[in-house]
Write a protein that holds these residues in place. Sequence first.
Motif, PDB file in Angstrom:
ATOM      1  N   PRO A 199       0.966  -1.223  -0.273  1.00 40.23           N
ATOM      2  CA  PRO A 199       0.539  -0.278  -0.307  1.00 40.23           C
ATOM      3  C   PRO A 199       0.998   1.235   0.028  1.00 40.23           C
ATOM      4  O   PRO A 199       2.460   1.176   0.705  1.00 40.23           O
ATOM      5  CB  PRO A 199      -0.564   0.074   1.173  1.00 40.23           C
ATOM      6  N   VAL A 200       0.311   2.666  -0.709  1.00 41.55           N
ATOM      7  CA  VAL A 200       1.095   3.009  -1.035  1.00 41.55           C
ATOM      8  C   VAL A 200      -0.089   4.484  -0.510  1.00 41.55           C
ATOM      9  O   VAL A 200      -0.568   4.460  -0.687  1.00 41.55           O
ATOM     10  CB  VAL A 200       1.657   3.624  -1.810  1.00 41.55           C
ATOM     11  N   THR A 201       0.950   5.768   0.011  1.00 46.95           N
ATOM     12  CA  THR A 201       0.173   6.892  -0.369  1.00 46.95           C
ATOM     13  C   THR A 201       0.247   8.181  -0.360  1.00 46.95           C
ATOM     14  O   THR A 201       1.845   8.428  -0.030  1.00 46.95           O
ATOM     15  CB  THR A 201      -0.689   7.117   1.664  1.00 46.95           C
ATOM     16  N   LEU A 202      -0.433   8.710  -1.185  1.00 50.12           N
ATOM     17  CA  LEU A 202       0.106  10.499  -2.070  1.00 50.12           C
ATOM     18  C   LEU A 202      -0.305  11.198  -1.257  1.00 50.12           C
ATOM     19  O   LEU A 202      -2.122  10.739  -1.025  1.00 50.12           O
ATOM     20  CB  LEU A 202      -0.344  10.272  -3.488  1.00 50.12           C
ATOM     21  N   SER A 203      -0.005  12.693  -0.399  1.00 46.11           N
ATOM     22  CA  SER A 203      -0.615  13.607  -0.313  1.00 46.11           C
ATOM     23  C   SER A 203      -0.450  14.335  -1.293  1.00 46.11           C
ATOM     24  O   SER A 203      -0.015  15.113  -1.860  1.00 46.11           O
ATOM     25  CB  SER A 203       0.336  14.070   1.039  1.00 46.11           C
ATOM     26  N   CYS A 204      -1.615  15.426  -1.170  1.00 48.69           N
ATOM     27  CA  CYS A 204      -2.051  16.634  -1.796  1.00 48.69           C
ATOM     28  C   CYS A 204      -2.181  17.851  -0.746  1.00 48.69           C
ATOM     29  O   CYS A 204      -3.144  17.803  -0.030  1.00 48.69           O
ATOM     30  CB  CYS A 204      -2.925  16.286  -2.786  1.00 48.69           C
TER      31      CYS A 204
END
Lengths: 112, 115
Positions: free
Chosen positions: B18-23
């Motif tokens: 799993p991976v999380t990208l943020s903005c």
Amino acid sequence: AQSVSQHNHHVILSEAASLELGCNYSYGGTVNLFWYVQYPGQHLQLLLKYFSGDPLVKGIKGFEAEFIKSKFSFNLRKPSVQWSDTAEYFCAVTSNAGKSTFGDGTTLTVKP
Amino acid sequence: DAMVIQNPRYQVTQFGKPVTLSCSQTLNHNVMYWYQQKSSQAPKLLFHYYDKDFNNEADTPDNFQSRRPNTSFCFLDIRSPGLGDAAMYLCATSRAGPQGSYEQYFGPGTRLTVT
């Protein structure tokens, strides 16, 4: 469903040539129309936009576009291109609900 | 300067991890978008938030999820990345509604590599 079609995938011009990139859209409601540009190594940015009023809109760097409702078109034009206009150009439509659809893009290469 | 910030700029993950990208945004815009852009293709809308309302595109895989805990932040979670999910992920914001312009402001993107 909304959709956007760009007619030219890759355009190559010499400096000072005139440019016209075609864009047709399909959407049944009120449209907000845009052209975005992506210069090499940079992120997408707004070139120009149309919501209502004068169908001929002017954007940055001498670009303009004409909204023709009867043809569902929003073509981008520039009378005289420069080498620095080399970029990817995207036509997009956004509904009032915020849903946004982009065309496949046109790669413009301007030869010095 | 008001802007749209994406972190990280480059992310490498393993197949299935799993991976999380943020903005984040300082524009106080009410709409936030996540797009997937593969090489030489148009940005493909995955989903967008209009205020707190989440709008998922019909063809966005279930593998992709999003969270918007407040106006300023939005996250893209990829639960089990596959090789086909390698792409540039773009976050954008806009002001929609009666006083809105609907023009989108884009972040620099996160380049995701899946090994």
